[in-house]
Structure formats: C-alpha cells, structure tokens
Design a protein around this motif. Structure first.
Motif, PDB file in Angstrom:
ATOM      1  N   LYS A 159      24.682   1.453  -4.080  1.00  0.00           N
ATOM      2  CA  LYS A 159      24.370   2.763  -5.052  1.00  0.00           C
ATOM      3  C   LYS A 159      25.445   2.735  -6.176  1.00  0.00           C
ATOM      4  N   GLU A 160      26.828   2.639  -5.890  1.00  0.00           N
ATOM      5  CA  GLU A 160      27.896   2.834  -7.057  1.00  0.00           C
ATOM      6  C   GLU A 160      27.785   1.597  -8.032  1.00  0.00           C
ATOM      7  N   LYS A 161      27.753   0.332  -7.644  1.00  0.00           N
ATOM      8  CA  LYS A 161      28.120  -0.882  -8.449  1.00  0.00           C
ATOM      9  C   LYS A 161      26.653  -1.488  -8.804  1.00  0.00           C
ATOM     10  N   ASN A 162      26.464  -2.174  -9.765  1.00  0.00           N
ATOM     11  CA  ASN A 162      25.006  -2.940  -9.971  1.00  0.00           C
ATOM     12  C   ASN A 162      25.200  -4.235  -9.281  1.00  0.00           C
ATOM     13  N   LEU A 163      25.234  -4.250  -7.991  1.00  0.00           N
ATOM     14  CA  LEU A 163      25.496  -5.318  -7.021  1.00  0.00           C
ATOM     15  C   LEU A 163      24.423  -5.271  -6.060  1.00  0.00           C
ATOM     16  N   LEU A 164      24.029  -6.624  -5.741  1.00  0.00           N
ATOM     17  CA  LEU A 164      22.903  -6.833  -4.790  1.00  0.00           C
ATOM     18  C   LEU A 164      23.644  -7.581  -3.600  1.00  0.00           C
ATOM     19  N   VAL A 165      23.376  -7.405  -2.272  1.00  0.00           N
ATOM     20  CA  VAL A 165      23.868  -8.003  -1.158  1.00  0.00           C
ATOM     21  C   VAL A 165      22.462  -8.607  -0.527  1.00  0.00           C
ATOM     22  N   THR A 166      22.390  -9.979  -0.221  1.00  0.00           N
ATOM     23  CA  THR A 166      21.267 -10.636   0.476  1.00  0.00           C
ATOM     24  C   THR A 166      21.955 -11.469   1.500  1.00  0.00           C
ATOM     25  N   CYS A 167      20.763 -11.656   2.602  1.00  0.00           N
ATOM     26  CA  CYS A 167      21.140 -12.406   3.518  1.00  0.00           C
ATOM     27  C   CYS A 167      19.916 -13.308   4.248  1.00  0.00           C
ATOM     28  N   ALA A 168      20.103 -14.549   4.790  1.00  0.00           N
ATOM     29  CA  ALA A 168      18.968 -15.412   4.930  1.00  0.00           C
ATOM     30  C   ALA A 168      19.324 -16.236   6.192  1.00  0.00           C
ATOM     31  N   LYS A 169      18.073 -16.908   6.435  1.00  0.00           N
ATOM     32  CA  LYS A 169      18.249 -17.525   8.022  1.00  0.00           C
ATOM     33  C   LYS A 169      19.252 -19.116   7.544  1.00  0.00           C
ATOM     34  N   ASP A 170      19.552 -18.995   6.406  1.00  0.00           N
ATOM     35  CA  ASP A 170      20.660 -20.406   6.095  1.00  0.00           C
ATOM     36  C   ASP A 170      22.196 -19.890   6.507  1.00  0.00           C
ATOM     37  N   THR A 171      22.221 -18.676   7.111  1.00  0.00           N
ATOM     38  CA  THR A 171      23.469 -18.240   7.893  1.00  0.00           C
ATOM     39  C   THR A 171      24.551 -17.784   6.675  1.00  0.00           C
ATOM     40  N   LEU A 172      24.119 -17.563   5.480  1.00  0.00           N
ATOM     41  CA  LEU A 172      24.777 -17.008   4.669  1.00  0.00           C
ATOM     42  C   LEU A 172      24.438 -15.632   4.092  1.00  0.00           C
ATOM     43  N   VAL A 173      25.708 -14.817   3.641  1.00  0.00           N
ATOM     44  CA  VAL A 173      25.405 -13.508   2.951  1.00  0.00           C
ATOM     45  C   VAL A 173      25.874 -13.649   1.558  1.00  0.00           C
ATOM     46  N   LYS A 174      25.230 -13.481   0.774  1.00  0.00           N
ATOM     47  CA  LYS A 174      25.511 -13.807  -0.931  1.00  0.00           C
ATOM     48  C   LYS A 174      25.602 -12.242  -1.535  1.00  0.00           C
ATOM     49  N   TRP A 175      26.511 -12.403  -2.165  1.00  0.00           N
ATOM     50  CA  TRP A 175      26.706 -11.022  -3.461  1.00  0.00           C
ATOM     51  C   TRP A 175      26.390 -11.447  -4.688  1.00  0.00           C
ATOM     52  N   TRP A 176      25.545 -10.753  -5.253  1.00  0.00           N
ATOM     53  CA  TRP A 176      25.010 -10.930  -6.630  1.00  0.00           C
ATOM     54  C   TRP A 176      25.538  -9.875  -7.642  1.00  0.00           C
ATOM     55  N   ASP A 177      25.875 -10.359  -8.921  1.00  0.00           N
ATOM     56  CA  ASP A 177      26.326  -9.311 -10.006  1.00  0.00           C
ATOM     57  C   ASP A 177      25.094  -9.388 -10.685  1.00  0.00           C
ATOM     58  N   LEU A 178      24.400  -7.978 -10.774  1.00  0.00           N
ATOM     59  CA  LEU A 178      23.140  -7.870 -11.448  1.00  0.00           C
ATOM     60  C   LEU A 178      23.392  -7.659 -12.990  1.00  0.00           C
ATOM     61  N   ASP A 179      24.327  -7.508 -13.493  1.00  0.00           N
ATOM     62  CA  ASP A 179      24.661  -7.661 -14.880  1.00  0.00           C
ATOM     63  C   ASP A 179      24.720  -8.929 -15.400  1.00  0.00           C
ATOM     64  N   THR A 180      25.254 -10.009 -14.688  1.00  0.00           N
ATOM     65  CA  THR A 180      25.275 -11.367 -15.103  1.00  0.00           C
ATOM     66  C   THR A 180      24.110 -12.216 -14.647  1.00  0.00           C
ATOM     67  N   GLN A 181      23.702 -11.421 -13.554  1.00  0.00           N
ATOM     68  CA  GLN A 181      22.618 -12.301 -12.709  1.00  0.00           C
ATOM     69  C   GLN A 181      23.163 -13.547 -12.139  1.00  0.00           C
ATOM     70  N   HIS A 182      24.395 -13.541 -11.417  1.00  0.00           N
ATOM     71  CA  HIS A 182      24.643 -14.845 -10.624  1.00  0.00           C
ATOM     72  C   HIS A 182      25.328 -14.331  -9.369  1.00  0.00           C
ATOM     73  N   CYS A 183      25.441 -15.310  -8.473  1.00  0.00           N
ATOM     74  CA  CYS A 183      26.137 -15.123  -7.172  1.00  0.00           C
ATOM     75  C   CYS A 183      27.586 -15.498  -7.339  1.00  0.00           C
ATOM     76  N   PHE A 184      28.403 -14.204  -7.110  1.00  0.00           N
ATOM     77  CA  PHE A 184      29.955 -14.534  -7.307  1.00  0.00           C
ATOM     78  C   PHE A 184      30.503 -14.502  -5.960  1.00  0.00           C
ATOM     79  N   LYS A 185      29.898 -14.429  -5.017  1.00  0.00           N
ATOM     80  CA  LYS A 185      30.793 -14.456  -3.598  1.00  0.00           C
ATOM     81  C   LYS A 185      29.720 -14.637  -2.525  1.00  0.00           C
ATOM     82  N   THR A 186      29.871 -15.725  -1.475  1.00  0.00           N
ATOM     83  CA  THR A 186      28.967 -16.087  -0.625  1.00  0.00           C
ATOM     84  C   THR A 186      30.075 -16.053   0.840  1.00  0.00           C
ATOM     85  N   LEU A 187      29.647 -15.283   1.905  1.00  0.00           N
ATOM     86  CA  LEU A 187      30.092 -15.034   3.038  1.00  0.00           C
ATOM     87  C   LEU A 187      29.776 -16.090   4.040  1.00  0.00           C
TER      88      LEU A 187
END
Length: 939
Positions: A159-187
């Motif tokens: 809500k507060e930040k322009n960020l997106l979190v996604t998770c998938a069957k590939d065991t990863l959780v990814k953080w995306w910066d929607l201002d620059t449209q790139h993944c900046f962190k992977t758990l």
C-alpha cells in the motif's frame, strides 16, 4: 444435383447441478450495500454469486468458453476481476453483471490476481511464469515482469510503497520496484514451492507458506525508516529464540541481488516459523482485509485460524511481561530484566481455532463483520459452499456453521442420466444420491439417498425410478414420497447397464458377474398399506463367459445386444436366448451402444476411441469412425432418426449421421470428461454430465445447420488459435530482459491493425481524388460536384482524416500497442502527419500522444533516417508539448478546485469525507490516552 440433407442445430440451453467449481478461489463480494452475505464462486466458465443467507443464486457473470481459474474483488466492491484458463482477464461490474474490460496478455491460465489499495491497478500472475501489471482505469497493460521460472502462486501490492511481491513454484519470493520495473531482491529461504504469502502488521511482516508444515515469518525494514545504516538491527520480536520456532541458518539467509547495500529499498530478515497442524503443503494462505486475522489450509478439511496482535496489543503484552520479570528478578538489576523480556512469534501470532469442514477445502475467504464476528466462507471439493461464524468475544472461540449451500448439485460425479417419457423430468444419480430435476425451471424437485449409482431408468408412468448400483443392487424409488420402496440383490458385481423392454412390461440388466438378467414389473401387496405397490420379479438369466458392460433391446424386442469385456458385442434372440451374431473389430471393450428406431443399425462406442456402425441383419461393419480423442463413454440415437450423439472423455459431445457417416456438430462446453448423456423422447433436448460436476442441457433449435459452413467456421477457429500461439513480434531496440510489453498478439489486434490500414488506404484514395477533382475544377473554371464516398456518408459526411481518427478511437485501449506493433511501416508516415493535424485541433491528446510515443519507440531508426519526416517530427514536437502542457494545466486547475471544494465542505459540516480521516482520528485518540496514562503514572 440432389438435395442436401438438412440438420438442425443444437445450442446450449443451461448449466445446472453445479454449486461451485473447485478450480479457482471463493471471495466475499459487496452487493446491495452488504458485505459478508454474498460470495462469488467459479462455476466452469461462469461466476455465480450466491446469497449465503437464503442459499439462492442472485447473479451469474457469464463467461465465454474457457474455464475460470482465478477471482479477485476490487477494493471498492463494485467490480470483480476474473482470470481464465486461456490467460484472459475480464473485469465485471457487480451492479449490472456486465463485463467492462478485457485484458489479453498471458499465454496460459491466470493463477493469481490482486488489485492495489485504490483499485486503479491490477496485477496478474500466470502459469506462463510471467507477471503483468494492468491499468484498470485506462484499460491497458502497463508492463510485463519476467524472472520466475515456474507457475506464479501469489502476487501482492504494497500500500505505502510502489512495490510488488510475487512468489512461485520455483521456491523464490521476488520483490519488484514498480518505478523502475526491475526485481531488486529475491528471497531464497525456501526448500520447496512457495504456495502462498500474506502481509501483516502494516506491511512490516511477511508470512510465507510452503510444502511443509511451517509458516515462515520475515520482518521487513524499509530503507526510509532506517536512520543510520551502521546501526545494529533494532530489537523486534525474535521468534527464533522462542520454543517451537525453528532456527535454520541456511533458511535464514536472503540473497541480495543488488551489489550496493545503500541502494536497497527493503531489508528482509527471517524471524522464525509458526508450526501448522497439517503436515502437507499449504493450499491457500490469506488474511482478512484488516490484516488482523490470518488463516491457512492444506489438502485436508481443516482451516487453521490465527490472530495477529496490533502494535498497541504487543506493547501491552510487553509491559505485562516486564512487570512479571521485575517481580521475578528482584535479585538482578532492573536493566537485565528489561533486556531479557521480548515477545515470541507465537505470542504475536496466536492460534484462535481450527475449523473442521465436512470435506476437503479448496479455498476460503475471511471478512470481519461490524458486529465483531469473523465470517469464513469455505469452498469444498465436493460441490459445497459452507459459511462459518467465529465469535471472537467468547473465552474459547468456536466456529459455528451458519449455512451450507448444497441443494443445487451432487457431492460426486453424476454417472447416469435419464429422461421421463413426457420430456419434463430429468433423473441424475451419483455416488450418494438420486436427484430429479424439472427441465424447464432446472430446479431440483426430489433428492433421494442411494448407493453408488451406475445406471438408471424411469419406470413406465414416470412415478418410480430404478437405479442399478456398484454393489450389484437394484433400488426402486417412489417419486411422490421420495422414498426407497425396494432393494434387490440383482448381481454379484456391479450393475453396469439397464435397458427397458420395448413392450414396457419389464427390463434387462447386465453386470460384472457375467450374467444378463431379465426382470418383469409386478404388483405386490404392501404390508404397511391396503394398496398394492410396484415390484420387480426376476424371470430368467443368460450366463456368459465375460463381464457384461452394456445391454440393449432391438425396437421389435426380437434381439438383445450384449457388450462384453472381450471387446465383442454378441447378439441373441430374446425368446430362445440363442446366439445370433458376433460383432468384433474393436481393439478395446465396447463401453456403450445403441440400436436405431427401425432396428436396421447398431452403433458401438469403445475405449479405443472409435465408433463402429453395423448392420443388424448380417452383422457387417458399415463404417468405423475415429470419434473422440479419448474413450467413448456414452452413445444414443436421436429418436425416429439415424442421427446419434456420442460423449467422450475428451470433454466433447458430438453428433453423427449413421447413414452418411458424417460428423455433424460438436457440442463444446464441458471442461472435463463427459460420463453420460440422455436424449429426451421427442429428441429436442440432450442432457449431459461431466467430471467438472456440471449438468448441461442442450436444445434443438429451428436453425438449419449447413455442413460446409460448419467446416469453414471450424477452420477459422483453428486459424485464430494458431495466431495466438505464434511467436510474439519483437520490439526493435528493446532488450528481452526482466520487462516487456503487457499485451499479446491476438486475432482482435490483427483485425484492429487491418481496420487502421483500410482507413489510411481510404484516406489516401480520397486525397488523390480530391487533388484530381481540384485540377478538373481549375481546368473547367467552375465548381464541379465532388462524389462523396459511401463510407464517409454513413459516418455523417465527415472528412477522410476525421474517419481515420474515428477508426483509431474504436481500437480497444488494451489492444492499441499490439495493433500498432503489427502495422507495416509504410502506413506510419501518413499516420504521423494525421496525428499532427489532430493534436493541433486538440482532440484526444492523451490517446494520440500514447500512440505517437509508441510508434516513435518501435520505428525510431526508420523515422529518424527518413528526411521526409524531419519537418513532420519537428511540427509534432511543438504541437505535442504545447497541447500536453495545456492539458496538464487544466488537470492541475481542476485538482486544485476539487481540493478547495473539499476543504470548504469539511469546514462547513465539520465532517471529514475521505478514508484516512477516521484513521487520523483514532491515532489522535490513542495518543491522548497514552498521555493520560503517563500523567497518571507520574502522579
């Protein structure tokens, strides 16, 4: 030339017998101003909205052909986003029930959908491993995010930040910066698929569910909140130090994909795990909209509900703990006591209760009612919706089942269907019950409990029905009372088939005990009443060498056809039971067959996917047809004709002509195996049952069906499908990396591009004609009437350039980029000149600028190298900048005016209108109470 045979088309009339499909999730929707009463559920290709209080269907959001795979209601409660099996997303208006927007971007089923907190953007994840962000207001795609290597399972906006979190069957959780449209962190703290996640505590904690019994908790620290980067991490809740929380050094690590720590936007640190009671994977993990309650379930029938403490409640708990610690540690210094006190993760996220459903849970939704009750709706595997209430004020909260929607369908797959002789009633029987439906209203009028049903028929007179079961019993039911009259042990194995004799005095059954048994109806004295009741009397038996799969009488009752497990069909004389014919040729057992009304043809359908048409006089095979892509499950002739229907495991129902050996039409609608079908005695209706739990009714129309046209339509559909599967066009100069265009090439985008091309062609022709006309007028020295193009006349005598704009405006916003992408460059110069003309007039500046910038992006090299376009681009630069700044000024003025009006109204009525007002008020109240407490403590 001889007359071509005319066929009549069968059209889908209704879908019934389905409460909800277990494919997608269930969601509470706001309807008629009420929250927590209405729920939206997937129902094959449609979405049903049920009233949980009355158990009635109040709204149907009609889909096209593809099955619904995902649901998400908008924050304002007015819209519902629906994802489909083919990757399309449609947004429905819940007030009108109409589809308002369609997005096409994914190449496979949509698996996750989420609106942002304002409802202006929608993010979707798919089986094609890609995430797309859509602009709901502009009805267009923003961008595509690539990075995951397997199916996306969950997507969340912050809500507060322009960020997106996604998770998938590939065991990863990814953080995306929607201002620059790139993944900046992977758990990478998960060893198996991440099936779900949820944000808690004002988005300062992330909970993830994987393939084990742990719910992992991660603390989130946003970089703006950290004052000193060298400062050690502040003491938050250290769940890993508590009993029950598991420490794992490998899992505790997070992979930072950026090289410079100062550029990080968010910091994730694992704080521990909450242990679930279920041992299998998490299927759904979610919270209510307030974020106070967390719930999850596995592949079993138990929903685990947790309560999440707010910051104030955590503070109170800490204060209590500190008081206790001070009392205990009198011998130690107070500082040491304070240092050792901290809340465990289990204390911050407390288990409230477990909700045990009546069957396996497929999905759920939570909502906190204004009365303080937690409402939970569960979508079960067996075609049932259950609603539970949890009274949170009770000392030991227990979930109470409030309502259960079941009447609309069977709990398991329907294995047999039958029509009554008057075409009005339909019988459907499954593993647990027999239901009688009214064909015209589609209402269930009788439900009777039975054993696992395999075959059935209406007794002549339509007052009783007979059901053959898997355990070898024949059950006779009375429809008036809805009761079981009689049960007979007919066979030692399953009763696979039952057929009424043409004289209607009896019937014949075939079973797995290698017997064909003949029965007659008789009236016997009922012990409980004076009147006689109907009964069944076993007359004779035909013993065979193999299991009997299907039996059918010939219409004159002279012959009996019996299908055996040895892949043959044996034909016997009914009176003497002597052998007459053997029909052999199928490679696998014959599962179904039927004899036509005049007794000349017998058609057999087999597990080898073929249908064979035989003559019943000599047993010669007239034709073998490859009918379905899987086993042929059921087959029946249309009464008084040589046309017949087949149902297959490939989810299709097909109509054939047994005289001309032609395929007439395919009835597509079911999404899984079709088990059985039944034709009404007048041949006007077909009812079918499938593994997708639905019953479908098809009606014969008066519309003639021409085979050549049908084949042509089929070829067109195949071409459209092939277009969607083609390689997507590459944008010049765009790197195929993390981001890409949101849309995809479809038949609609190609048609839109063709319409633009045709409009430009017309514009060129009209301009050439105008030049020619002007030259003629000049030579003649007088005005000659100019012939108006009929297309322009139809649009109200508009100019050719205005016509191009009209065509351009009719292109759907979501298809604009993809349409321009397939537009050949030869049309672009004319389009740019026209854009300059339109922008100068100030019409549709926003749309034209969007198209202009996209064309410049994809044709940059060719436009800049073309000397003819230099002046056009220069003019465009001037006009675009001036017009856009004008539009921006107008927008700014309007915004300022609206803010002024808002302040005026608030000042006048002393009422704050907007959503954050109540939050601000509560915060002030809390601060005031805290101050008062401190003052009291000092005193």
């Amino acid at each position: 030339m001889g007359l071509t045979r005319q066929y009549l088309r069968y059209e889908p009339a209704a879908l019934f017998g389905l409460v909800a499909s277990a494919r997608a999730g269930v969601a509470f929707v706001a309807l008629r101003g009420e929250r927590g009463r209405y729920v939206a559920v997937p129902a094959c290709e449609h979405v049903f909205v049920w009233d949980t209080r009355k158990g009635e269907k109040v709204l149907i959001l009609k889909g096209l052909k593809q099955e619904v795979s995902c649901l998400c209601p908008s924050p304002d409660g007015l819209h519902l986003a629906v994802g489909y099996e083919d990757g399309a997303i449609r947004a429905f208006n819940l007030l009108s029930g109409e589809s308002t927007v369609t997005f096409n971007g994914h190449r496979a089923a949509v698996t996750a959908l989420q609106y942002d907190h304002l409802g202006g953007r929608l993010v979707s994840g798919s089986k094609d491993t890609e995430v797309i962000v859509w602009d709901v207001i502009n009805e267009s795609g923003l961008y595509r995010l690539r990075g995951h290597k397997d199916v996306i399972t969950q997507v969340l906006f912050l809500k507060e930040k322009n960020l997106l979190v996604t998770c998938a069957k590939d065991t990863l959780v990814k953080w995306w910066d929607l201002d620059t449209q790139h993944c900046f962190k992977t758990l990478v703290g998960h060893r198996a698929e991440v099936w779900g996640m949820a944000l808690l505590s004002k988005e300062k904690r992330l909970i993830t569910g994987s393939a084990d019994s742990e719910l992992r908790a991660w603390d989130l620290t946003y970089i703006q909140e950290v004052k000193d980067p060298d400062e050690p991490e502040s003491k938050k809740s250290k769940g890993s130090s508590s009993p029950g929380a598991e420490e794992n050094t490998e899992e505790d690590e997070t992979l930072e994909l950026d090289e410079h720590p100062e550029e990080r936007i968010v910091k994730c640190s694992k704080v521990g795990s909450i242990m679930r009671e279920g041992r299998d994977r998490v299927v759904t993990l979610g919270t209510d909209w307030t974020g106070k309650f967390l719930a999850c379930h596995g592949t079993d029938a138990v929903l685990e509900v947790f309560s999440v403490l707010s910051e104030e409640e955590i503070q109170k708990k800490l204060e209590k703990k500190m008081k206790k610690a001070r009392k205990k540690a009198k011998q130690n210094s107070e500082e040491e006591a304070e240092r050792s006190v901290e809340l465990s993760l289990q204390e911050e996220i407390q288990r409230i209760t477990n909700v045990k459903a009546s069957s396996k849970i497929k999905s759920f939704d939570l909502i906190l009612s204004p009365k303080g009750e937690l409402k939970m709706v569960l979508l079960l595997q067996n075609n049932v919706i259950e609603l539970y209430n949890l009274d949170l004020s009770a000392q030991v909260p227990q979930a109470v089942r409030v309502s259960r929607i079941t009447i609309g369908g069977h709990r398991s797959d329907v294995r047999t269907l039958a029509f009554s002789s008057d075409n009005i009633a339909i019988l459907s029987a499954a593993a647990e019950s027999v239901k009688i439906w009214n064909r015209s209203t589609l209402q269930c009028i009788r439900t009777m409990e039975c054993e696992y049903a395999l075959c059935s028929l209406f007794v002549p007179g339509d007052r009783q029905v007979i059901v053959g079961t898997k355990t070898g019993k024949l059950q006779l039911f009375d429809l008036a009372s809805g009761s079981l009259i009689e049960t007979l042990d007919a066979h030692d194995g399953a009763v696979w088939s039952i057929a009424l004799s043409p004289d209607q005095h009896g019937f014949v059954t075939g079973g797995a005990d290698k017997c064909v048994k003949f029965w007659e109806f008789e009236l016997v004295k009922d012990e409980s009443s004076v009147q006689k009741r109907l009964s069944m009397k076993h007359v004779r038996v035909l013993q065979l060498d193999e299991d009997v799969l299907c039996v059918r009488y010939s219409p004159n009752q002279k012959l009996l056809a019996v299908s055996l497990l040895d892949c043959t069909v044996k034909v016997f004389y009914v009176d003497t039971l002597k052998f007459f014919l053997s029909l052999y040729g199928h490679k696998l057992p014959v599962l179904c067959m039927d004899i036509c009304y005049d007794g000349t043809l017998i058609v057999t359908g087999s597990a080898d996917r073929n249908v064979k048409i035989w003559g019943l006089d000599f047993g010669d095979c007239h034709r073998s047809l490859f009918a379905h892509d899987d086993s042929v499950m059921y087959l029946q002739f249309v009464p008084k004709s040589h046309l017949f229907f087949t149902a297959g495991k490939d989810s299709k129902i097909k109509q054939w002509d047994a005289d001309k050996f032609e395929h007439i039409q395919t009835l597509e609608g079911h999404h899984q195996e079709v088990w059985c079908l039944a034709l009404s005695p007048n041949g006007d209706y077909v009812v079918s049952a499938s593994h997708d739990k639905s019953l479908r009714l098809w009606e014969r129309t008066r519309e003639p069906l021409i085979l050549e046209e049908e084949r042509e339509m089929q070829r067109e559909a195949e071409y459209e499908e092939s277009v969607a599967k083609e390689e997507q066009p590459v944008v010049a100069g765009e790197r195929q990396g993390e981001t890409g265009l949101a849309g995809k090439k479809t038949i609609e985008t190609i048609k839109a591009a063709e319409r633009i091309m045709e409009a430009i062609e017309l514009y060129r022709e009209e301009m050439a004609k105008l030049k020619e006309h002007n030259a003629i007028c000049k030579a003649a020295g007088k005005e000659v009437p100019f012939p108006v193009n009929p297309i322009l006349r139809a649009y109200g005598n508009i100019t050719p350039s205005a016509y191009v704009l009209e065509v351009f405006k009719k292109v759907k916003s979501s298809e604009l980029e993809e349409s321009l992408l397939v537009l050949p460059f030869s049309y672009v110069p004319d389009l740019l000149r026209l854009f300059n003309e339109y922008i100068q007039l100030g019409s549709d500046v926003e749309l034209l600028c969007r198209a202009l910038l996209f064309l410049l992006k994809i044709h940059f090299g060719q436009i800049t190298s073309n000397q003819m376009l230099v002046t056009v681009i220069e003019n465009l630069k001037k006009t675009t900048i001036s017009r856009v700044s004008e539009a921006r000024d107008v927008l700014g003025f309007n915004m300022a005016g609206l803010q002024f009006l808002k302040r005026e109204i608030e000042a006048k009525d002393e009422v704050t209108f907007f959503a954050d007002a109540t939050e601000r008020f509560e915060e002030k109240k809390r601060k005031r109470k805290k101050k008062e407490k401190m003052v009291l403590a000092v005193l």
